[in-house]
Design a protein around this motif. Structure first.
Motif, short mmCIF file in Angstrom:
data_model
loop_
_atom_site.label_atom_id
_atom_site.label_comp_id
_atom_site.label_asym_id
_atom_site.label_seq_id
_atom_site.Cartn_x
_atom_site.Cartn_y
_atom_site.Cartn_z
N LYS A 192 -33.02 -12.11 39.16
CA LYS A 192 -33.97 -11.53 40.10
C LYS A 192 -33.65 -10.05 40.30
N GLU A 193 -34.69 -9.23 40.42
CA GLU A 193 -34.46 -7.83 40.75
C GLU A 193 -34.04 -7.74 42.21
N ILE A 194 -32.90 -7.08 42.48
CA ILE A 194 -32.33 -7.11 43.83
C ILE A 194 -32.44 -5.77 44.56
N TYR A 195 -32.74 -4.69 43.85
CA TYR A 195 -32.97 -3.39 44.48
C TYR A 195 -34.14 -2.72 43.79
N SER A 196 -34.75 -1.77 44.48
CA SER A 196 -35.74 -0.93 43.83
C SER A 196 -35.05 0.02 42.87
N GLU A 197 -35.81 0.56 41.93
CA GLU A 197 -35.27 1.54 40.99
C GLU A 197 -34.64 2.71 41.73
N ARG A 198 -33.46 3.14 41.27
CA ARG A 198 -32.74 4.25 41.89
C ARG A 198 -32.47 5.36 40.88
N GLN A 199 -32.45 6.58 41.39
CA GLN A 199 -31.95 7.72 40.62
C GLN A 199 -30.47 7.88 40.95
N ILE A 200 -29.63 7.97 39.93
CA ILE A 200 -28.20 8.14 40.12
C ILE A 200 -27.75 9.47 39.52
N ASN A 201 -27.00 10.22 40.30
CA ASN A 201 -26.43 11.48 39.83
C ASN A 201 -24.91 11.40 39.96
N SER A 202 -24.21 11.78 38.91
CA SER A 202 -22.75 11.74 38.93
C SER A 202 -22.20 13.04 38.37
N ARG B 140 -20.50 10.56 43.06
CA ARG B 140 -21.80 9.94 42.79
C ARG B 140 -22.69 10.00 44.02
N SER B 141 -23.97 10.18 43.77
CA SER B 141 -24.97 10.15 44.84
C SER B 141 -26.19 9.40 44.34
N TYR B 142 -26.82 8.69 45.24
CA TYR B 142 -28.01 7.93 44.89
C TYR B 142 -29.25 8.64 45.43
N ASP B 143 -30.21 8.87 44.52
CA ASP B 143 -31.54 9.42 44.84
C ASP B 143 -31.56 10.91 45.12
N ASN B 144 -30.46 11.52 45.51
CA ASN B 144 -30.41 12.98 45.62
C ASN B 144 -28.96 13.41 45.63
N PHE B 145 -28.76 14.73 45.46
CA PHE B 145 -27.41 15.25 45.48
C PHE B 145 -27.20 16.14 46.70
N ASN B 146 -27.76 15.70 47.82
CA ASN B 146 -27.67 16.49 49.04
C ASN B 146 -26.78 15.85 50.10
N SER B 147 -26.58 14.55 49.99
CA SER B 147 -25.80 13.87 51.03
C SER B 147 -25.32 12.53 50.49
N ASN B 148 -24.53 11.82 51.32
CA ASN B 148 -24.05 10.48 50.99
C ASN B 148 -23.31 10.44 49.66
#
Length: 198
Positions: free
Chosen positions: A30-40, A67-75
């Motif tokens: 089963k797909e468990i998350y929506s598609e993500r953009q990953i930046n490393s 690593r950051s998910y969906d943007n490289f601005n936070s988290n």
């Protein structure tokens, strides 16, 4: 946080993306998350000792990234993947900004050398988690070199809470044999050493 890692990787061409997804779903995942953009952003010494240790299979060895998910601005997550005589481990902690250099007990001082970005889909059943990576782009942080790949990377891991089991570990996706693959090593080969191993 430290987690023991058991991973298997499989490589397809991007043209097989929908076929691979259909096959995954047909097997009960089963797909468990929506598609993500990953930046490393990956770190290494000036002479790429982390890369060399990985190529030569030296133990102990480490790989470092932010690593950051969906943007490289936070988290941001600062992650270390370590291979030692006890197995493969991943250490992770939250940070508030990307460092210009890092001090390590094995590699002394390491610096940002490669940025890798891609899109990821996530699937799971009771025992195995799958990730499917595509639109992979490599960029050197020490030159203007870039490289976009048509690789489609499928990776299987044990689901959270599942104990290591030899039969599960040797699980073959669609009957395919797993391969040794690292996005970081691929990036260094393609845009730093132009396909030439050290």
């Amino acid at each position: 946080m430290s987690i023991k890692r058991v991973e298997n990787k499989y490589i397809f061409n991007i043209n097989s993306k929908q076929k691979v997804i259909n096959k995954i779903l047909s097997k009960g995942y089963k797909e468990i998350y929506s598609e993500r953009q990953i930046n490393s952003i990956y770190f290494d010494t000036l002479d790429y000792k982390s890369y060399t240790d990985s190529i030569e299979g030296n133990i102990p060895r480490k790989k470092f990234r932010v690593r950051s998910y969906d943007n490289f601005n936070s988290n941001f997550n600062f992650e270390i993947k370590e291979v030692n005589e006890y197995g493969r481990f991943k250490f992770s902690k939250k940070i508030i900004e990307i460092p210009n250099e890092i001090t390590d007990n094995i590699y002394q001082i390491i610096y940002p050398v490669i940025e890798i970005e891609y899109k990821r889909l996530y699937f799971s059943d009771d025992q195995i988690r799958l990730t499917l990576d595509f639109n992979i782009k490599y960029r050197s942080l020490v030159s203007d070199t870039k490289y976009d790949t048509s690789d489609l990377i499928l990776e299987s891991k044990l689901s959270d809470g599942v104990q290591y089991d030899e039969e599960i570990n040797n699980y073959k996706i669609f009957g395919e044999n797993n391969v040794s693959f690292s996005k970081y090593k691929e990036a260094i080969n393609k845009i730093i050493f132009f396909g030439r191993n050290l």
